[in-house]
Enzyme design. Structure first.
Site, PDB file in Angstrom:
ATOM      1  CB  SER A 277      -0.882  -0.015   1.254  1.00 34.37           C
ATOM      2  OG  SER A 277      -1.259   1.298   1.612  1.00 34.37           O
ATOM      3  CE  LYS A 283      -3.934  -2.988   3.218  1.00 39.37           C
ATOM      4  NZ  LYS A 283      -5.191  -3.626   3.411  1.00 39.37           N
ATOM      5  CD  GLU A 290      -7.496  -7.540  -3.551  1.00 35.84           C
ATOM      6  OE1 GLU A 290      -8.284  -6.609  -3.322  1.00 35.84           O
ATOM      7  OE2 GLU A 290      -6.292  -7.495  -3.263  1.00 35.84           O
TER       8      GLU A 290
END
Ligand code: ARG
Length: 474
Positions: A277, A283, A290
Site C-alpha cells: 500500500s 500491508k 483480486e
C-alpha cells in the site's frame, strides 16, 4: 493503388466511414493465420491446375517476404485497406506485381476470415489446455506437500466438517479437469475448414477443399458453404469455456483472499505475488487473485456480447460478424494473464497447517460425527441430531467445545456415550472416517491425487500431439 474493391465506385470512401468500418487496428493479430491460409490456398490452386505453378511460386515467395516484414515489425498497415486480409494482399501485390492479384482466385474474405479464426483458436485451445495443466500440477503439488493439513470445510461460509486441505485443493483440480475436457471437446468443432465456401455459395473454380484442409491439418471441411461463412459457434463456445474457467478462477481467488487475511491466515502468498500500500506500511495485498476475480466480469461480458451480435443475424456473412474479434482477443489476453500467474502463485504459497489445525480444534465441526456415533449405536439419526444440537447449545452456553466435555456431561445427553467418543471427535479421526470414494479420508485423497496425476500425463500428451497439428507450418 486504390481500393481492392474500388471498381464499382465513383467516389472515394468518406474518411469517417473508412475508420469506422476498418478492423486492421485489431485483426492484425491474425496476420500469421492469414498468411498460413493464403499459402495453403494458393498451393491448392496450383495443385488443382487453377493457377500455373510459376504464378503459385511467385505468390508463395511474395507471401513469405510479406510474413518476414510483418514479423520484423517493418510492415505498414493502413486503415484505407480496411482489414488484415486486404492489407496483406495489397502488400503482396506491391511486392510481386499484378500476379499477386491471382491469390484471391476462388476465395472470398468471408471464407478467409472464418479460416483465420479457426486457425487462431485452434492454437489458443491447445495453449489453454497446457496452462490449465500447469495449474493442476501446482495444485496437486501443494496437495502432496501438505497431506496432513486439516482445515474446516465450510458450507454457507460457516464451519461444517473438517477436511483435508489437500481434498479442498483437489476439488479445484477436478473443476479444471472439466475445463480441459470442454476445451478438448471444442477442438473438434474448431478443427473444420471453411475455406472454399467462397463468399457464400461455393466457387466456380475446380478447387479441392479437402486438399487445402490436409495442408492446414484440418480433419474436416464444412459441408455447407453458407454455414461455413456464417458459423461463429466455435467462438461462442470458446468464450463460454473461458467464462467458466474464469468463474472457477474467481472462486479460488476469493478463497485465497479470505485465507490470506489476518482472520484466517491459512495460507501466505509469496511476496513476489503480492503488492503493498502507498500509505499503510504493514500491508501485503493479494492483488493478483483480486484482479482475477475482477476481470471475470469482462470475460462474461464478451460471451454475452458475441451471443448478442449473432442473435437474429440472417445468413450468410454480415459485417456485424467483424465484432467477433476484439472480445475474443481480450478474452485470450485476460485468460493468459490469469493462468500464467496462477500456477506459480499456488506453487509458491505457504500453507499454515498450524493455523488450520487451530481452527478445527476450536469449533463444532466434529458435531456430525458425534451424532453419527449415536446413530451407529442404534439411535435414529434424526433423534441423534436433536441430542447433539442440545449438546452444542450446552457447550455454547458454558463456553466449551465438544472435546472439553467430561464423559459425565456427555452422558447427561445420552447414556450411549462412552470413553470411545474422545477418539471419534479428534479432527484426524473425523477426516479418516469419511472413507468413501471421493471423500476426504487420507487414503481416498491419495487415490484422487494418483488419478489426477495419471490424467495430467494424458493431458500433457494431448497437448504435445495437438500443438504439432495446430502449428502446421507452411
Ligand atoms: N474484416 C472482416 C471481418 O472481420 C473480413 C470479412 C469481410 N467481408 C466482407 N464481405 N466485408 O469480418
Amino acid at each position: 493503388m486504390s481500393k481492392l474493391w474500388g471498381g464499382r465506385f465513383t467516389k472515394p470512401t468518406d474518411r469517417l466511414v473508412e475508420e469506422y468500418t476498418a478492423s486492421i487496428s485489431f485483426d492484425r493479430e491474425l496476420a500469421e493465420e492469414d498468411i498460413q491460409g493464403s499459402l495453403a490456398h494458393v498451393t491448392m490452386l496450383g495443385h488443382c491446375g487453377v493457377l500455373p505453378e510459376e504464378d503459385v511460386e511467385k505468390i508463395k515467395e511474395g507471401l513469405l517476404r510479406v510474413r518476414k516484414r510483418i514479423q520484423r515489425g517493418e510492415a505498414e498497415f493502413s486503415v484505407a485497406d480496411e482489414d488484415i486480409h486486404m492489407n496483406i494482399e495489397k502488400q503482396l501485390i506491391e511486392d510481386i506485381g499484378p500476379v499477386g492479384g491471382k491469390l484471391h482466385t476462388g476465395r472470398s474474405r468471408n471464407d478467409q476470415v472464418a479460416t483465420d479464426m479457426h486457425l487462431y483458436l485452434r492454437k489458443r485451445v491447445v495453449e489453454f489446455v497446457g496452462l490449465l495443466a500447469d495449474l493442476q500440477e501446482a495444485l496437486i503439488g501443494q496437495a502432496k506437500a501438505n497431506p496432513d493439513a486439516i482445515m474446516p470445510g465450510y458450507t454457507h461460509l460457516q464451519r461444517a466438517q473438517p477436511i483435508l486441505f489437500a481434498h479442498h485443493l483437489m476439488a479445484y483440480v477436478s473443476m479444471f479437469r472439466r475445463d480441459i475436457e470442454r476445451l478438448q471437446d471444442s477442438y473438434k468443432r474448431i478443427d473444420m475448414l471453411p475455406l472454399g465456401a467462397g463468399a457464400l455459395a461455393g466457387t466456380t473454380f475446380a478447387i479441392d477443399r479437402h486438399y487445402t484442409a490436409s495442408l492446414l491439418n484440418f480433419s474436416r471441411v464444412y459441408d455447407n458453404s453458407l454455414d461455413a461463412v456464417s458459423d461463429r459457434d466455435f467462438i461462442v463456445e470458446f468464450l463460454a469455456d473461458a467464462a467458466i474457467i474464469m468463474m472457477h478462477l474467481s472462486r479460488l481467488s476469493e478463497e485465497l483472499v479470505l485465507w490470506s487475511s489476518s482472520e484466517f491466515q491459512f495460507v501466505e502468498l509469496d511476496d513476489a505475488f503480492c503488492t503493498g500500500s502507498s500509505i499503510m506500511p504493514q500491508k501485503k495485498n493479494p492483488d493478483v487473485p483480486e484482479l482475477v476475480r475482477g476481470k471475470t466480469g469482462r470475460v462474461y461480458g464478451h460471451l454475452i456480447g458475441l451471443l448478442t451480435v449473432l442473435k437474429s443475424l440472417p445468413l450468410a456473412y454480415n459485417k456485424d460478424m467483424q465484432e467477433d474479434k476484439e472480445g475474443l482477443f481480450d478474452t485470450v489476453r485476460t485468460l493468459q494473464g490469469a493462468l500464467r500467474l496462477f500456477a506459480p502463485m499456488i506453487a509458491t504459497m505457504k500453507v499454515r497447517k498450524d493455523r488450520m489445525r487451530g481452527a478445527v480444534e476450536r469449533d463444532f465441526s466434529n458435531a456430525t460425527d458425534i451424532a453419527d456415533f449415536l446413530a451407529a449405536r442404534g439411535m435414529p439419526f434424526r433423534q441423534a441430531h436433536e441430542v447433539i444440537g442440545k449438546t452444542v447449545l450446552y457447550c455454547i452456553e458454558n463456553g466449551k467445545f465438544l472435546a472439553d466435555l467430561t464423559l459425565e456431561e456427555f452422558r447427561r445427553f445420552s447414556p450411549l456415550f462412552d470413553e470411545s467418543i474422545y477418539e471419534v471427535l479428534k479432527p484426524e479421526n473425523v477426516v479418516k472416517a469419511r472413507d468413501v470414494y471421493g471423500g476426504t479420508a487420507p487414503g481416498r485423497v491419495a487415490e484422487a491425487i494418483a488419478r489426477a496425476e495419471e490424467e495430467l500425463a494424458g493431458t500433457r500428451a494431448w497437448v504435445e500431439k495437438y500443438a504439432k497439428l495446430s502449428m502446421a507450418q507452411l
